[in-house]
Design a protein around this motif. Structure first.
Motif, PDB file in Angstrom:
ATOM      1  N   ASP A 211       0.840  -1.193   0.000  1.00 28.64           N
ATOM      2  CA  ASP A 211       0.000   0.000   0.000  1.00 28.64           C
ATOM      3  C   ASP A 211       0.877   1.245   0.000  1.00 28.64           C
ATOM      4  N   ILE A 212       0.274   2.398   0.196  1.00 24.07           N
ATOM      5  CA  ILE A 212       0.982   3.669   0.129  1.00 24.07           C
ATOM      6  C   ILE A 212       2.122   3.763   1.143  1.00 24.07           C
ATOM      7  N   THR A 213       2.046   3.011   2.224  1.00 21.94           N
ATOM      8  CA  THR A 213       3.101   3.018   3.240  1.00 21.94           C
ATOM      9  C   THR A 213       4.309   2.184   2.814  1.00 21.94           C
ATOM     10  N   ARG A 214       4.162   1.450   1.727  1.00 19.43           N
ATOM     11  CA  ARG A 214       5.164   0.527   1.189  1.00 19.43           C
ATOM     12  C   ARG A 214       5.343  -0.718   2.059  1.00 19.43           C
ATOM     13  N   GLU A 215       4.417  -0.900   2.996  1.00 23.73           N
ATOM     14  CA  GLU A 215       4.404  -2.138   3.780  1.00 23.73           C
ATOM     15  C   GLU A 215       3.828  -3.233   2.891  1.00 23.73           C
ATOM     16  N   ARG A 216       4.177  -4.457   3.201  1.00 14.44           N
ATOM     17  CA  ARG A 216       3.716  -5.596   2.395  1.00 14.44           C
ATOM     18  C   ARG A 216       2.896  -6.552   3.242  1.00 14.44           C
ATOM     19  N   PHE A 217       1.934  -7.192   2.575  1.00 13.94           N
ATOM     20  CA  PHE A 217       0.951  -8.050   3.229  1.00 13.94           C
ATOM     21  C   PHE A 217       0.645  -9.196   2.276  1.00 13.94           C
ATOM     22  N   VAL A 218       0.660 -10.420   2.743  1.00 12.78           N
ATOM     23  CA  VAL A 218       0.429 -11.589   1.886  1.00 12.78           C
ATOM     24  C   VAL A 218      -1.039 -12.001   1.961  1.00 12.78           C
ATOM     25  N   ILE A 219      -1.612 -12.289   0.801  1.00  7.88           N
ATOM     26  CA  ILE A 219      -3.000 -12.771   0.734  1.00  7.88           C
ATOM     27  C   ILE A 219      -3.025 -14.168   0.134  1.00  7.88           C
ATOM     28  N   GLU A 220      -4.028 -14.929   0.518  1.00 10.19           N
ATOM     29  CA  GLU A 220      -4.237 -16.275  -0.028  1.00 10.19           C
ATOM     30  C   GLU A 220      -5.471 -16.239  -0.903  1.00 10.19           C
ATOM     31  N   LEU A 221      -5.353 -16.793  -2.097  1.00 13.57           N
ATOM     32  CA  LEU A 221      -6.496 -16.921  -3.011  1.00 13.57           C
ATOM     33  C   LEU A 221      -6.731 -18.395  -3.305  1.00 13.57           C
ATOM     34  N   ARG A 222      -8.006 -18.762  -3.377  1.00 17.11           N
ATOM     35  CA  ARG A 222      -8.373 -20.158  -3.667  1.00 17.11           C
ATOM     36  C   ARG A 222      -9.270 -20.294  -4.886  1.00 17.11           C
ATOM     37  N   ASP A 223      -9.795 -19.197  -5.356  1.00 18.78           N
ATOM     38  CA  ASP A 223     -10.698 -19.216  -6.503  1.00 18.78           C
ATOM     39  C   ASP A 223      -9.873 -19.098  -7.785  1.00 18.78           C
ATOM     40  N   PRO A 224     -10.002 -20.058  -8.714  1.00 19.25           N
ATOM     41  CA  PRO A 224      -9.182 -20.023  -9.942  1.00 19.25           C
ATOM     42  C   PRO A 224      -9.324 -18.725 -10.737  1.00 19.25           C
ATOM     43  N   ASP A 225     -10.528 -18.161 -10.796  1.00 15.84           N
ATOM     44  CA  ASP A 225     -10.728 -16.908 -11.539  1.00 15.84           C
ATOM     45  C   ASP A 225     -10.014 -15.741 -10.853  1.00 15.84           C
ATOM     46  N   LYS A 226     -10.044 -15.712  -9.540  1.00  7.29           N
ATOM     47  CA  LYS A 226      -9.374 -14.634  -8.805  1.00  7.29           C
ATOM     48  C   LYS A 226      -7.860 -14.804  -8.868  1.00  7.29           C
ATOM     49  N   ILE A 227      -7.399 -16.043  -8.838  1.00  9.88           N
ATOM     50  CA  ILE A 227      -5.961 -16.302  -9.004  1.00  9.88           C
ATOM     51  C   ILE A 227      -5.508 -15.797 -10.369  1.00  9.88           C
ATOM     52  N   GLN A 228      -6.279 -16.090 -11.399  1.00  5.78           N
ATOM     53  CA  GLN A 228      -5.915 -15.632 -12.741  1.00  5.78           C
ATOM     54  C   GLN A 228      -5.952 -14.113 -12.826  1.00  5.78           C
ATOM     55  N   HIS A 229      -6.969 -13.482 -12.204  1.00  6.22           N
ATOM     56  CA  HIS A 229      -7.048 -12.016 -12.216  1.00  6.22           C
ATOM     57  C   HIS A 229      -5.814 -11.425 -11.543  1.00  6.22           C
ATOM     58  N   ALA A 230      -5.400 -11.998 -10.408  1.00  6.37           N
ATOM     59  CA  ALA A 230      -4.215 -11.514  -9.702  1.00  6.37           C
ATOM     60  C   ALA A 230      -2.970 -11.647 -10.589  1.00  6.37           C
ATOM     61  N   ARG A 231      -2.837 -12.757 -11.256  1.00  7.90           N
ATOM     62  CA  ARG A 231      -1.691 -12.955 -12.150  1.00  7.90           C
ATOM     63  C   ARG A 231      -1.726 -11.969 -13.315  1.00  7.90           C
ATOM     64  N   ASP A 232      -2.921 -11.699 -13.834  1.00  8.18           N
ATOM     65  CA  ASP A 232      -3.068 -10.727 -14.924  1.00  8.18           C
ATOM     66  C   ASP A 232      -2.710  -9.315 -14.459  1.00  8.18           C
ATOM     67  N   LEU A 233      -3.047  -8.973 -13.218  1.00  5.39           N
ATOM     68  CA  LEU A 233      -2.666  -7.662 -12.674  1.00  5.39           C
ATOM     69  C   LEU A 233      -1.152  -7.544 -12.587  1.00  5.39           C
ATOM     70  N   ILE A 234      -0.504  -8.565 -12.069  1.00  2.00           N
ATOM     71  CA  ILE A 234       0.949  -8.534 -11.895  1.00  2.00           C
ATOM     72  C   ILE A 234       1.667  -8.459 -13.237  1.00  2.00           C
ATOM     73  N   SER A 235       1.176  -9.203 -14.224  1.00  2.00           N
ATOM     74  CA  SER A 235       1.824  -9.221 -15.539  1.00  2.00           C
ATOM     75  C   SER A 235       1.518  -7.975 -16.364  1.00  2.00           C
ATOM     76  N   GLY A 236       0.521  -7.187 -15.945  1.00  2.00           N
ATOM     77  CA  GLY A 236       0.124  -6.013 -16.709  1.00  2.00           C
ATOM     78  C   GLY A 236      -0.910  -6.306 -17.767  1.00  2.00           C
ATOM     79  N   GLU A 237      -1.382  -7.539 -17.797  1.00  2.00           N
ATOM     80  CA  GLU A 237      -2.396  -7.947 -18.772  1.00  2.00           C
ATOM     81  C   GLU A 237      -3.704  -7.170 -18.576  1.00  2.00           C
ATOM     82  N   THR A 238      -3.985  -6.793 -17.328  1.00  2.00           N
ATOM     83  CA  THR A 238      -5.184  -5.997 -17.031  1.00  2.00           C
ATOM     84  C   THR A 238      -4.847  -4.932 -15.995  1.00  2.00           C
TER      85      THR A 238
END
Length: 149
Positions: free
Chosen positions: A44-71
């Motif tokens: 976040d804006i504080t530059r602190e980091r926080f780990v999240i767990e995802l179990r839904d395949p669509d949300k996992i794919q969305h997260a990967r698309d965000l990281i890759s810049g695909e979306t």
């Protein structure tokens, strides 16, 4: 058979089918494949980091698309928190309930807070601060996927 009995029987049969399907083995003894699990680091804006767990395949794919810049759609993280440490996120005294995590573009102000602010005010979360334990840090963004151990 009365209408109420028929409805109950159909509902019970549907519930039983779901519970049976969720089990680790089928009637033939073959093991079902476990649901996918993936971990991502958000910042976040504080530059602190926080780990999240995802179990839904669509949300996992969305997260990967965000990281890759695909979306760039729905780049921020929202969900309900639990007031306890998770093994994958030991630095913080809280974590997202994986089954509630989602992504958003814009959200109401009442659920916005930085990672350290939530930690500092965790005893107040669920009342006027983060009602319903819903947390939606407006400046959150995923920075990477945590490699599988």
């Amino acid at each position: 058979m009365s209408d109420i009995t028929r409805k109950f029987s159909v509902s019970f049969a549907a519930a039983l089918a779901v519970l049976t399907a969720a089990g680790p083995a089928t009637a033939t003894g073959t093991v079902r494949q476990a649901a996918p699990v993936a971990y991502f680091t958000m910042e976040d804006i504080t530059r602190e980091r926080f780990v999240i767990e995802l179990r839904d395949p669509d949300k996992i794919q969305h997260a990967r698309d965000l990281i890759s810049g695909e979306t760039r759609a729905r780049p921020h993280v929202v969900g309900r928190i639990l007031k306890r440490t998770a093994p994958y996120n030991p630095r913080w005294s809280y974590h997202y309930r994986p089954d509630t995590v989602d992504f958003f573009d814009m959200a109401i102000e009442v659920c916005d807070a930085t990672i350290p602010y939530v930690e500092e005010h965790l005893d107040e979360a669920g009342g006027a601060f983060l009602p319903g334990l819903v947390w939606c840090p407006w400046t959150s963004r995923l920075v990477n996927e945590v490699p599988a151990a």
